[in-house]
Design a protein around this motif. Structure first.
Motif, PDB file in Angstrom:
ATOM      1  N   HIS A  21      33.146  37.124 -74.033  1.00 13.28           N
ATOM      2  CA  HIS A  21      34.242  37.959 -74.536  1.00 13.28           C
ATOM      3  C   HIS A  21      35.618  37.360 -74.268  1.00 13.28           C
ATOM      4  CE1 HIS A  21      32.063  41.407 -76.142  1.00 13.28           C
ATOM      5  NE2 HIS A  21      31.167  41.170 -75.188  1.00 13.28           N
ATOM      6  N   ASP A  22      35.752  36.563 -73.237  1.00 18.46           N
ATOM      7  CA  ASP A  22      37.032  35.906 -72.960  1.00 18.46           C
ATOM      8  C   ASP A  22      36.988  34.423 -73.294  1.00 18.46           C
ATOM      9  OD1 ASP A  22      38.190  38.287 -71.971  1.00 18.46           O
ATOM     10  OD2 ASP A  22      37.268  37.965 -70.007  1.00 18.46           O
ATOM     11  N   TYR A  23      35.966  34.013 -74.029  1.00 14.80           N
ATOM     12  CA  TYR A  23      35.799  32.591 -74.355  1.00 14.80           C
ATOM     13  C   TYR A  23      36.837  32.167 -75.389  1.00 14.80           C
ATOM     14  CZ  TYR A  23      33.218  28.229 -75.120  1.00 14.80           C
ATOM     15  OH  TYR A  23      32.842  26.913 -75.191  1.00 14.80           O
ATOM     16  N   ALA A  46      29.526  28.125 -85.360  1.00 10.77           N
ATOM     17  CA  ALA A  46      28.400  29.032 -85.207  1.00 10.77           C
ATOM     18  C   ALA A  46      28.016  29.191 -83.742  1.00 10.77           C
ATOM     19  CB  ALA A  46      27.197  28.524 -85.999  1.00 10.77           C
ATOM     20  N   ILE A  47      27.533  30.388 -83.415  1.00 11.17           N
ATOM     21  CA  ILE A  47      27.003  30.702 -82.088  1.00 11.17           C
ATOM     22  C   ILE A  47      25.593  31.241 -82.295  1.00 11.17           C
ATOM     23  CG2 ILE A  47      27.232  32.147 -80.037  1.00 11.17           C
ATOM     24  CD1 ILE A  47      30.261  32.314 -80.705  1.00 11.17           C
ATOM     25  N   ALA A  48      24.628  30.650 -81.622  1.00 10.43           N
ATOM     26  CA  ALA A  48      23.242  31.104 -81.728  1.00 10.43           C
ATOM     27  C   ALA A  48      22.801  31.661 -80.388  1.00 10.43           C
ATOM     28  CB  ALA A  48      22.333  29.967 -82.166  1.00 10.43           C
ATOM     29  N   PRO A  53      31.692  38.400 -78.609  1.00 10.75           N
ATOM     30  CA  PRO A  53      32.701  39.202 -79.318  1.00 10.75           C
ATOM     31  C   PRO A  53      32.541  39.079 -80.834  1.00 10.75           C
ATOM     32  CG  PRO A  53      33.691  37.167 -78.521  1.00 10.75           C
ATOM     33  CD  PRO A  53      32.277  37.174 -78.016  1.00 10.75           C
ATOM     34  N   ILE A  54      31.685  39.899 -81.396  1.00 10.88           N
ATOM     35  CA  ILE A  54      31.312  39.767 -82.799  1.00 10.88           C
ATOM     36  C   ILE A  54      32.516  39.888 -83.733  1.00 10.88           C
ATOM     37  CG2 ILE A  54      29.853  40.665 -84.633  1.00 10.88           C
ATOM     38  CD1 ILE A  54      28.309  39.408 -82.319  1.00 10.88           C
ATOM     39  N   ASP A  55      33.369  40.876 -83.515  1.00 11.00           N
ATOM     40  CA  ASP A  55      34.517  41.071 -84.407  1.00 11.00           C
ATOM     41  C   ASP A  55      35.437  39.861 -84.405  1.00 11.00           C
ATOM     42  OD1 ASP A  55      33.535  43.553 -85.037  1.00 11.00           O
ATOM     43  OD2 ASP A  55      34.891  44.655 -83.700  1.00 11.00           O
ATOM     44  N   ARG A  56      35.673  39.319 -83.231  1.00 10.22           N
ATOM     45  CA  ARG A  56      36.557  38.142 -83.138  1.00 10.22           C
ATOM     46  C   ARG A  56      35.913  36.938 -83.829  1.00 10.22           C
ATOM     47  NH1 ARG A  56      38.092  34.468 -78.755  1.00 10.22           N
ATOM     48  NH2 ARG A  56      36.642  35.492 -77.321  1.00 10.22           N
ATOM     49  N   CYS A  57      34.606  36.813 -83.702  1.00 11.94           N
ATOM     50  CA  CYS A  57      33.899  35.725 -84.380  1.00 11.94           C
ATOM     51  C   CYS A  57      34.023  35.868 -85.897  1.00 11.94           C
ATOM     52  CB  CYS A  57      32.431  35.723 -83.981  1.00 11.94           C
ATOM     53  SG  CYS A  57      32.104  35.196 -82.285  1.00 11.94           S
ATOM     54  N   SER A  58      33.836  37.076 -86.390  1.00  9.93           N
ATOM     55  CA  SER A  58      33.901  37.303 -87.832  1.00  9.93           C
ATOM     56  C   SER A  58      35.268  36.936 -88.382  1.00  9.93           C
ATOM     57  CB  SER A  58      33.581  38.767 -88.147  1.00  9.93           C
ATOM     58  OG  SER A  58      32.280  39.105 -87.712  1.00  9.93           O
ATOM     59  N   GLU A  59      36.310  37.350 -87.697  1.00 12.90           N
ATOM     60  CA  GLU A  59      37.670  37.058 -88.157  1.00 12.90           C
ATOM     61  C   GLU A  59      37.979  35.562 -88.112  1.00 12.90           C
ATOM     62  OE1 GLU A  59      40.203  39.057 -89.509  1.00 12.90           O
ATOM     63  OE2 GLU A  59      38.367  40.236 -89.809  1.00 12.90           O
ATOM     64  N   ALA A  60      37.291  34.841 -87.230  1.00  8.20           N
ATOM     65  CA  ALA A  60      37.494  33.397 -87.127  1.00  8.20           C
ATOM     66  C   ALA A  60      36.547  32.618 -88.037  1.00  8.20           C
ATOM     67  CB  ALA A  60      37.304  32.945 -85.682  1.00  8.20           C
TER      68      ALA A  60
END
Length: 389
Positions: A43-45, A53-55, A65-72
């Motif tokens: 979450h603070d990464y 991608a993150i697996a 942090p799914i939302d932050r990943c989506s926006e990025a």
């Protein structure tokens, strides 16, 4: 050379999926293209610009942090079903632990021996305090009929239990795998009011957090036994402990213990062993690595929690992979830019998942960086990637 960072120890079987001539894999790489993770908190990464991608080698993704990943424009994969057999077997064990007070009996025997008592002389007299019911003939409610829940429901029928399953989002594959002996419950109230045992197999989200609370427990049968091998937050801690004290809940088996729960009456705390088998860890690692590789090399997405499934056979010499918001006129904007540059589209697939969408375009031409920049500039585009075949 793709750079893959490992944030946890990943099974060698999974790492072997990534060709060493094309992948640099370690916990020390920088500006990584992909991440393999199990339980590390991200979450603070700080995401590097190259990260695509993150697996996650496991089903739950609460540590990401799914939302932050989506926006990025970062795809997040998980591995549903890879650890299903391991959790199913632990669920069978949990049913027995909830019934027969096996854990309490074992500790009592050890305590007798430690006190210098001859165990063989006292077991017949002492065993009565650990008596518990058989599973056969009892009613089990399975909440969540995904890869794990279906297996638990099916095997419980073979133990002689009458099984009710509840899942408003039951997939076609899960429905086909479900035994005809399992009764479909149309609401949770049916489970709560009728079942002697209840086992949870749902993700933790805003809708499921604290779903087992005082209101739910009030509807349940007296002496119900609850099993939670899914996520600790599904059960309200104050309410379950209070219900255990009164005997409304006869036993609570959880794979997510803490100091407070461990001291609770009739709590059986398991140290998060659901997927802790060598077979499960290997299956999850292999599946995660395969999905990561297919996305990096081909742009295909399978088992993503934030983007749609999209797999397309190659039909050109290059492939554009575009992650964007699910908004009108996006496809016409993309094809319009390609048309202006005289680029012919050989094949194109677009899929959406809630607020986000993914478009893969195969072309038979090498495109200039200016074309990619023009697509990136389209309002709503989050990431553009070019893969040459």
């Amino acid at each position: 050379m793709y750079r893959i960072k490992t944030l946890n120890k990943i099974s060698p079987a999974g790492l072997s999926v990534l060709d060493q001539t094309r992948y640099q894999v370690s916990g020390d790489v920088e500006n990584e293209d992909g991440i393999l993770v199990r339980s590390a908190d991200m979450h603070d990464y700080a995401f590097p610009d190259a990260l695509r991608a993150i697996a996650r080698a496991g089903a739950g993704t609460n540590n990401i942090p799914i939302d932050r990943c989506s926006e990025a424009g970062i795809v997040v994969f998980n591995t549903p079903g890879a650890n299903a057999n391991a959790v199913k077997e632990l669920a069978v064990c949990a049913l027995l632990l909830a019934s027969r007070n096996i854990a309490g009996g074992v500790e009592w025997v050890k305590a007798q021996a430690a006190a210098g008592v001859e165990v063989a002389d006292v077991v017949e007299k002492g065993k009565g305090q650990f008596v518990g019911p058989e599973l056969s003939g009892k009613m089990l409610g399975v909440i969540g009929l995904g890869a794990i829940g279906v297996q638990v429901a099916n095997i419980a029928t073979k133990l002689g239990m009458t099984v009710f399953g509840y899942d408003p989002y039951l997939s076609v594959d899960a429905a086909l795998s479900l035994s005809r002996l399992v009764h479909r419950a149309m609401d949770l109230e049916t489970i709560y009011k009728n079942c002697d045992y209840i086992t949870l197999h749902v993700p933790l989200n805003d809708q499921t957090r604290g779903m087992i609370n005082s209101d739910a427990i009030h509807m349940m049968k007296g002496g119900v036994r609850i099993i939670n091998l899914a996520r600790g937050g599904l059960v309200n801690e104050d309410d379950i402990l209070a219900a255990l004290d009164t005997g409304k809940v006869a036993a609570y088996v959880t794979d997510f213990p803490n100091s407070r729960l461990a001291g609770g009456r009739n709590v059986v705390p398991i140290p998060h062993l659901g997927a802790s088998t060598p077979e499960s860890e290997e299956n999850c690692a292999v599946m995660a690595a395969q999905q990561l590789r297919d996305y990096l090399e081909n742009g295909n997405i399978r088992n993503s929690v934030n983007l749609p499934t999209l797999e397309q056979e190659w039909s050109g010499i290059a492939r554009l992979c575009i992650i964007h918001r699910n908004i009108p006129a996006m496809l016409s904007a993309i094809t319009g830019i390609l048309s202006q540059e005289g680029v012919n589209v050989e094949n194109m697939t677009n899929k959406s998942k809630k607020d986000y969408a993914y478009t893969v375009v195969d072309i038979n031409a090498r495109v200039k960086d200016s074309v990619l920049d023009a697509i990136r500039a389209v309002d709503g585009v989050l990431r553009v990637r070019l893969i040459n075949h």
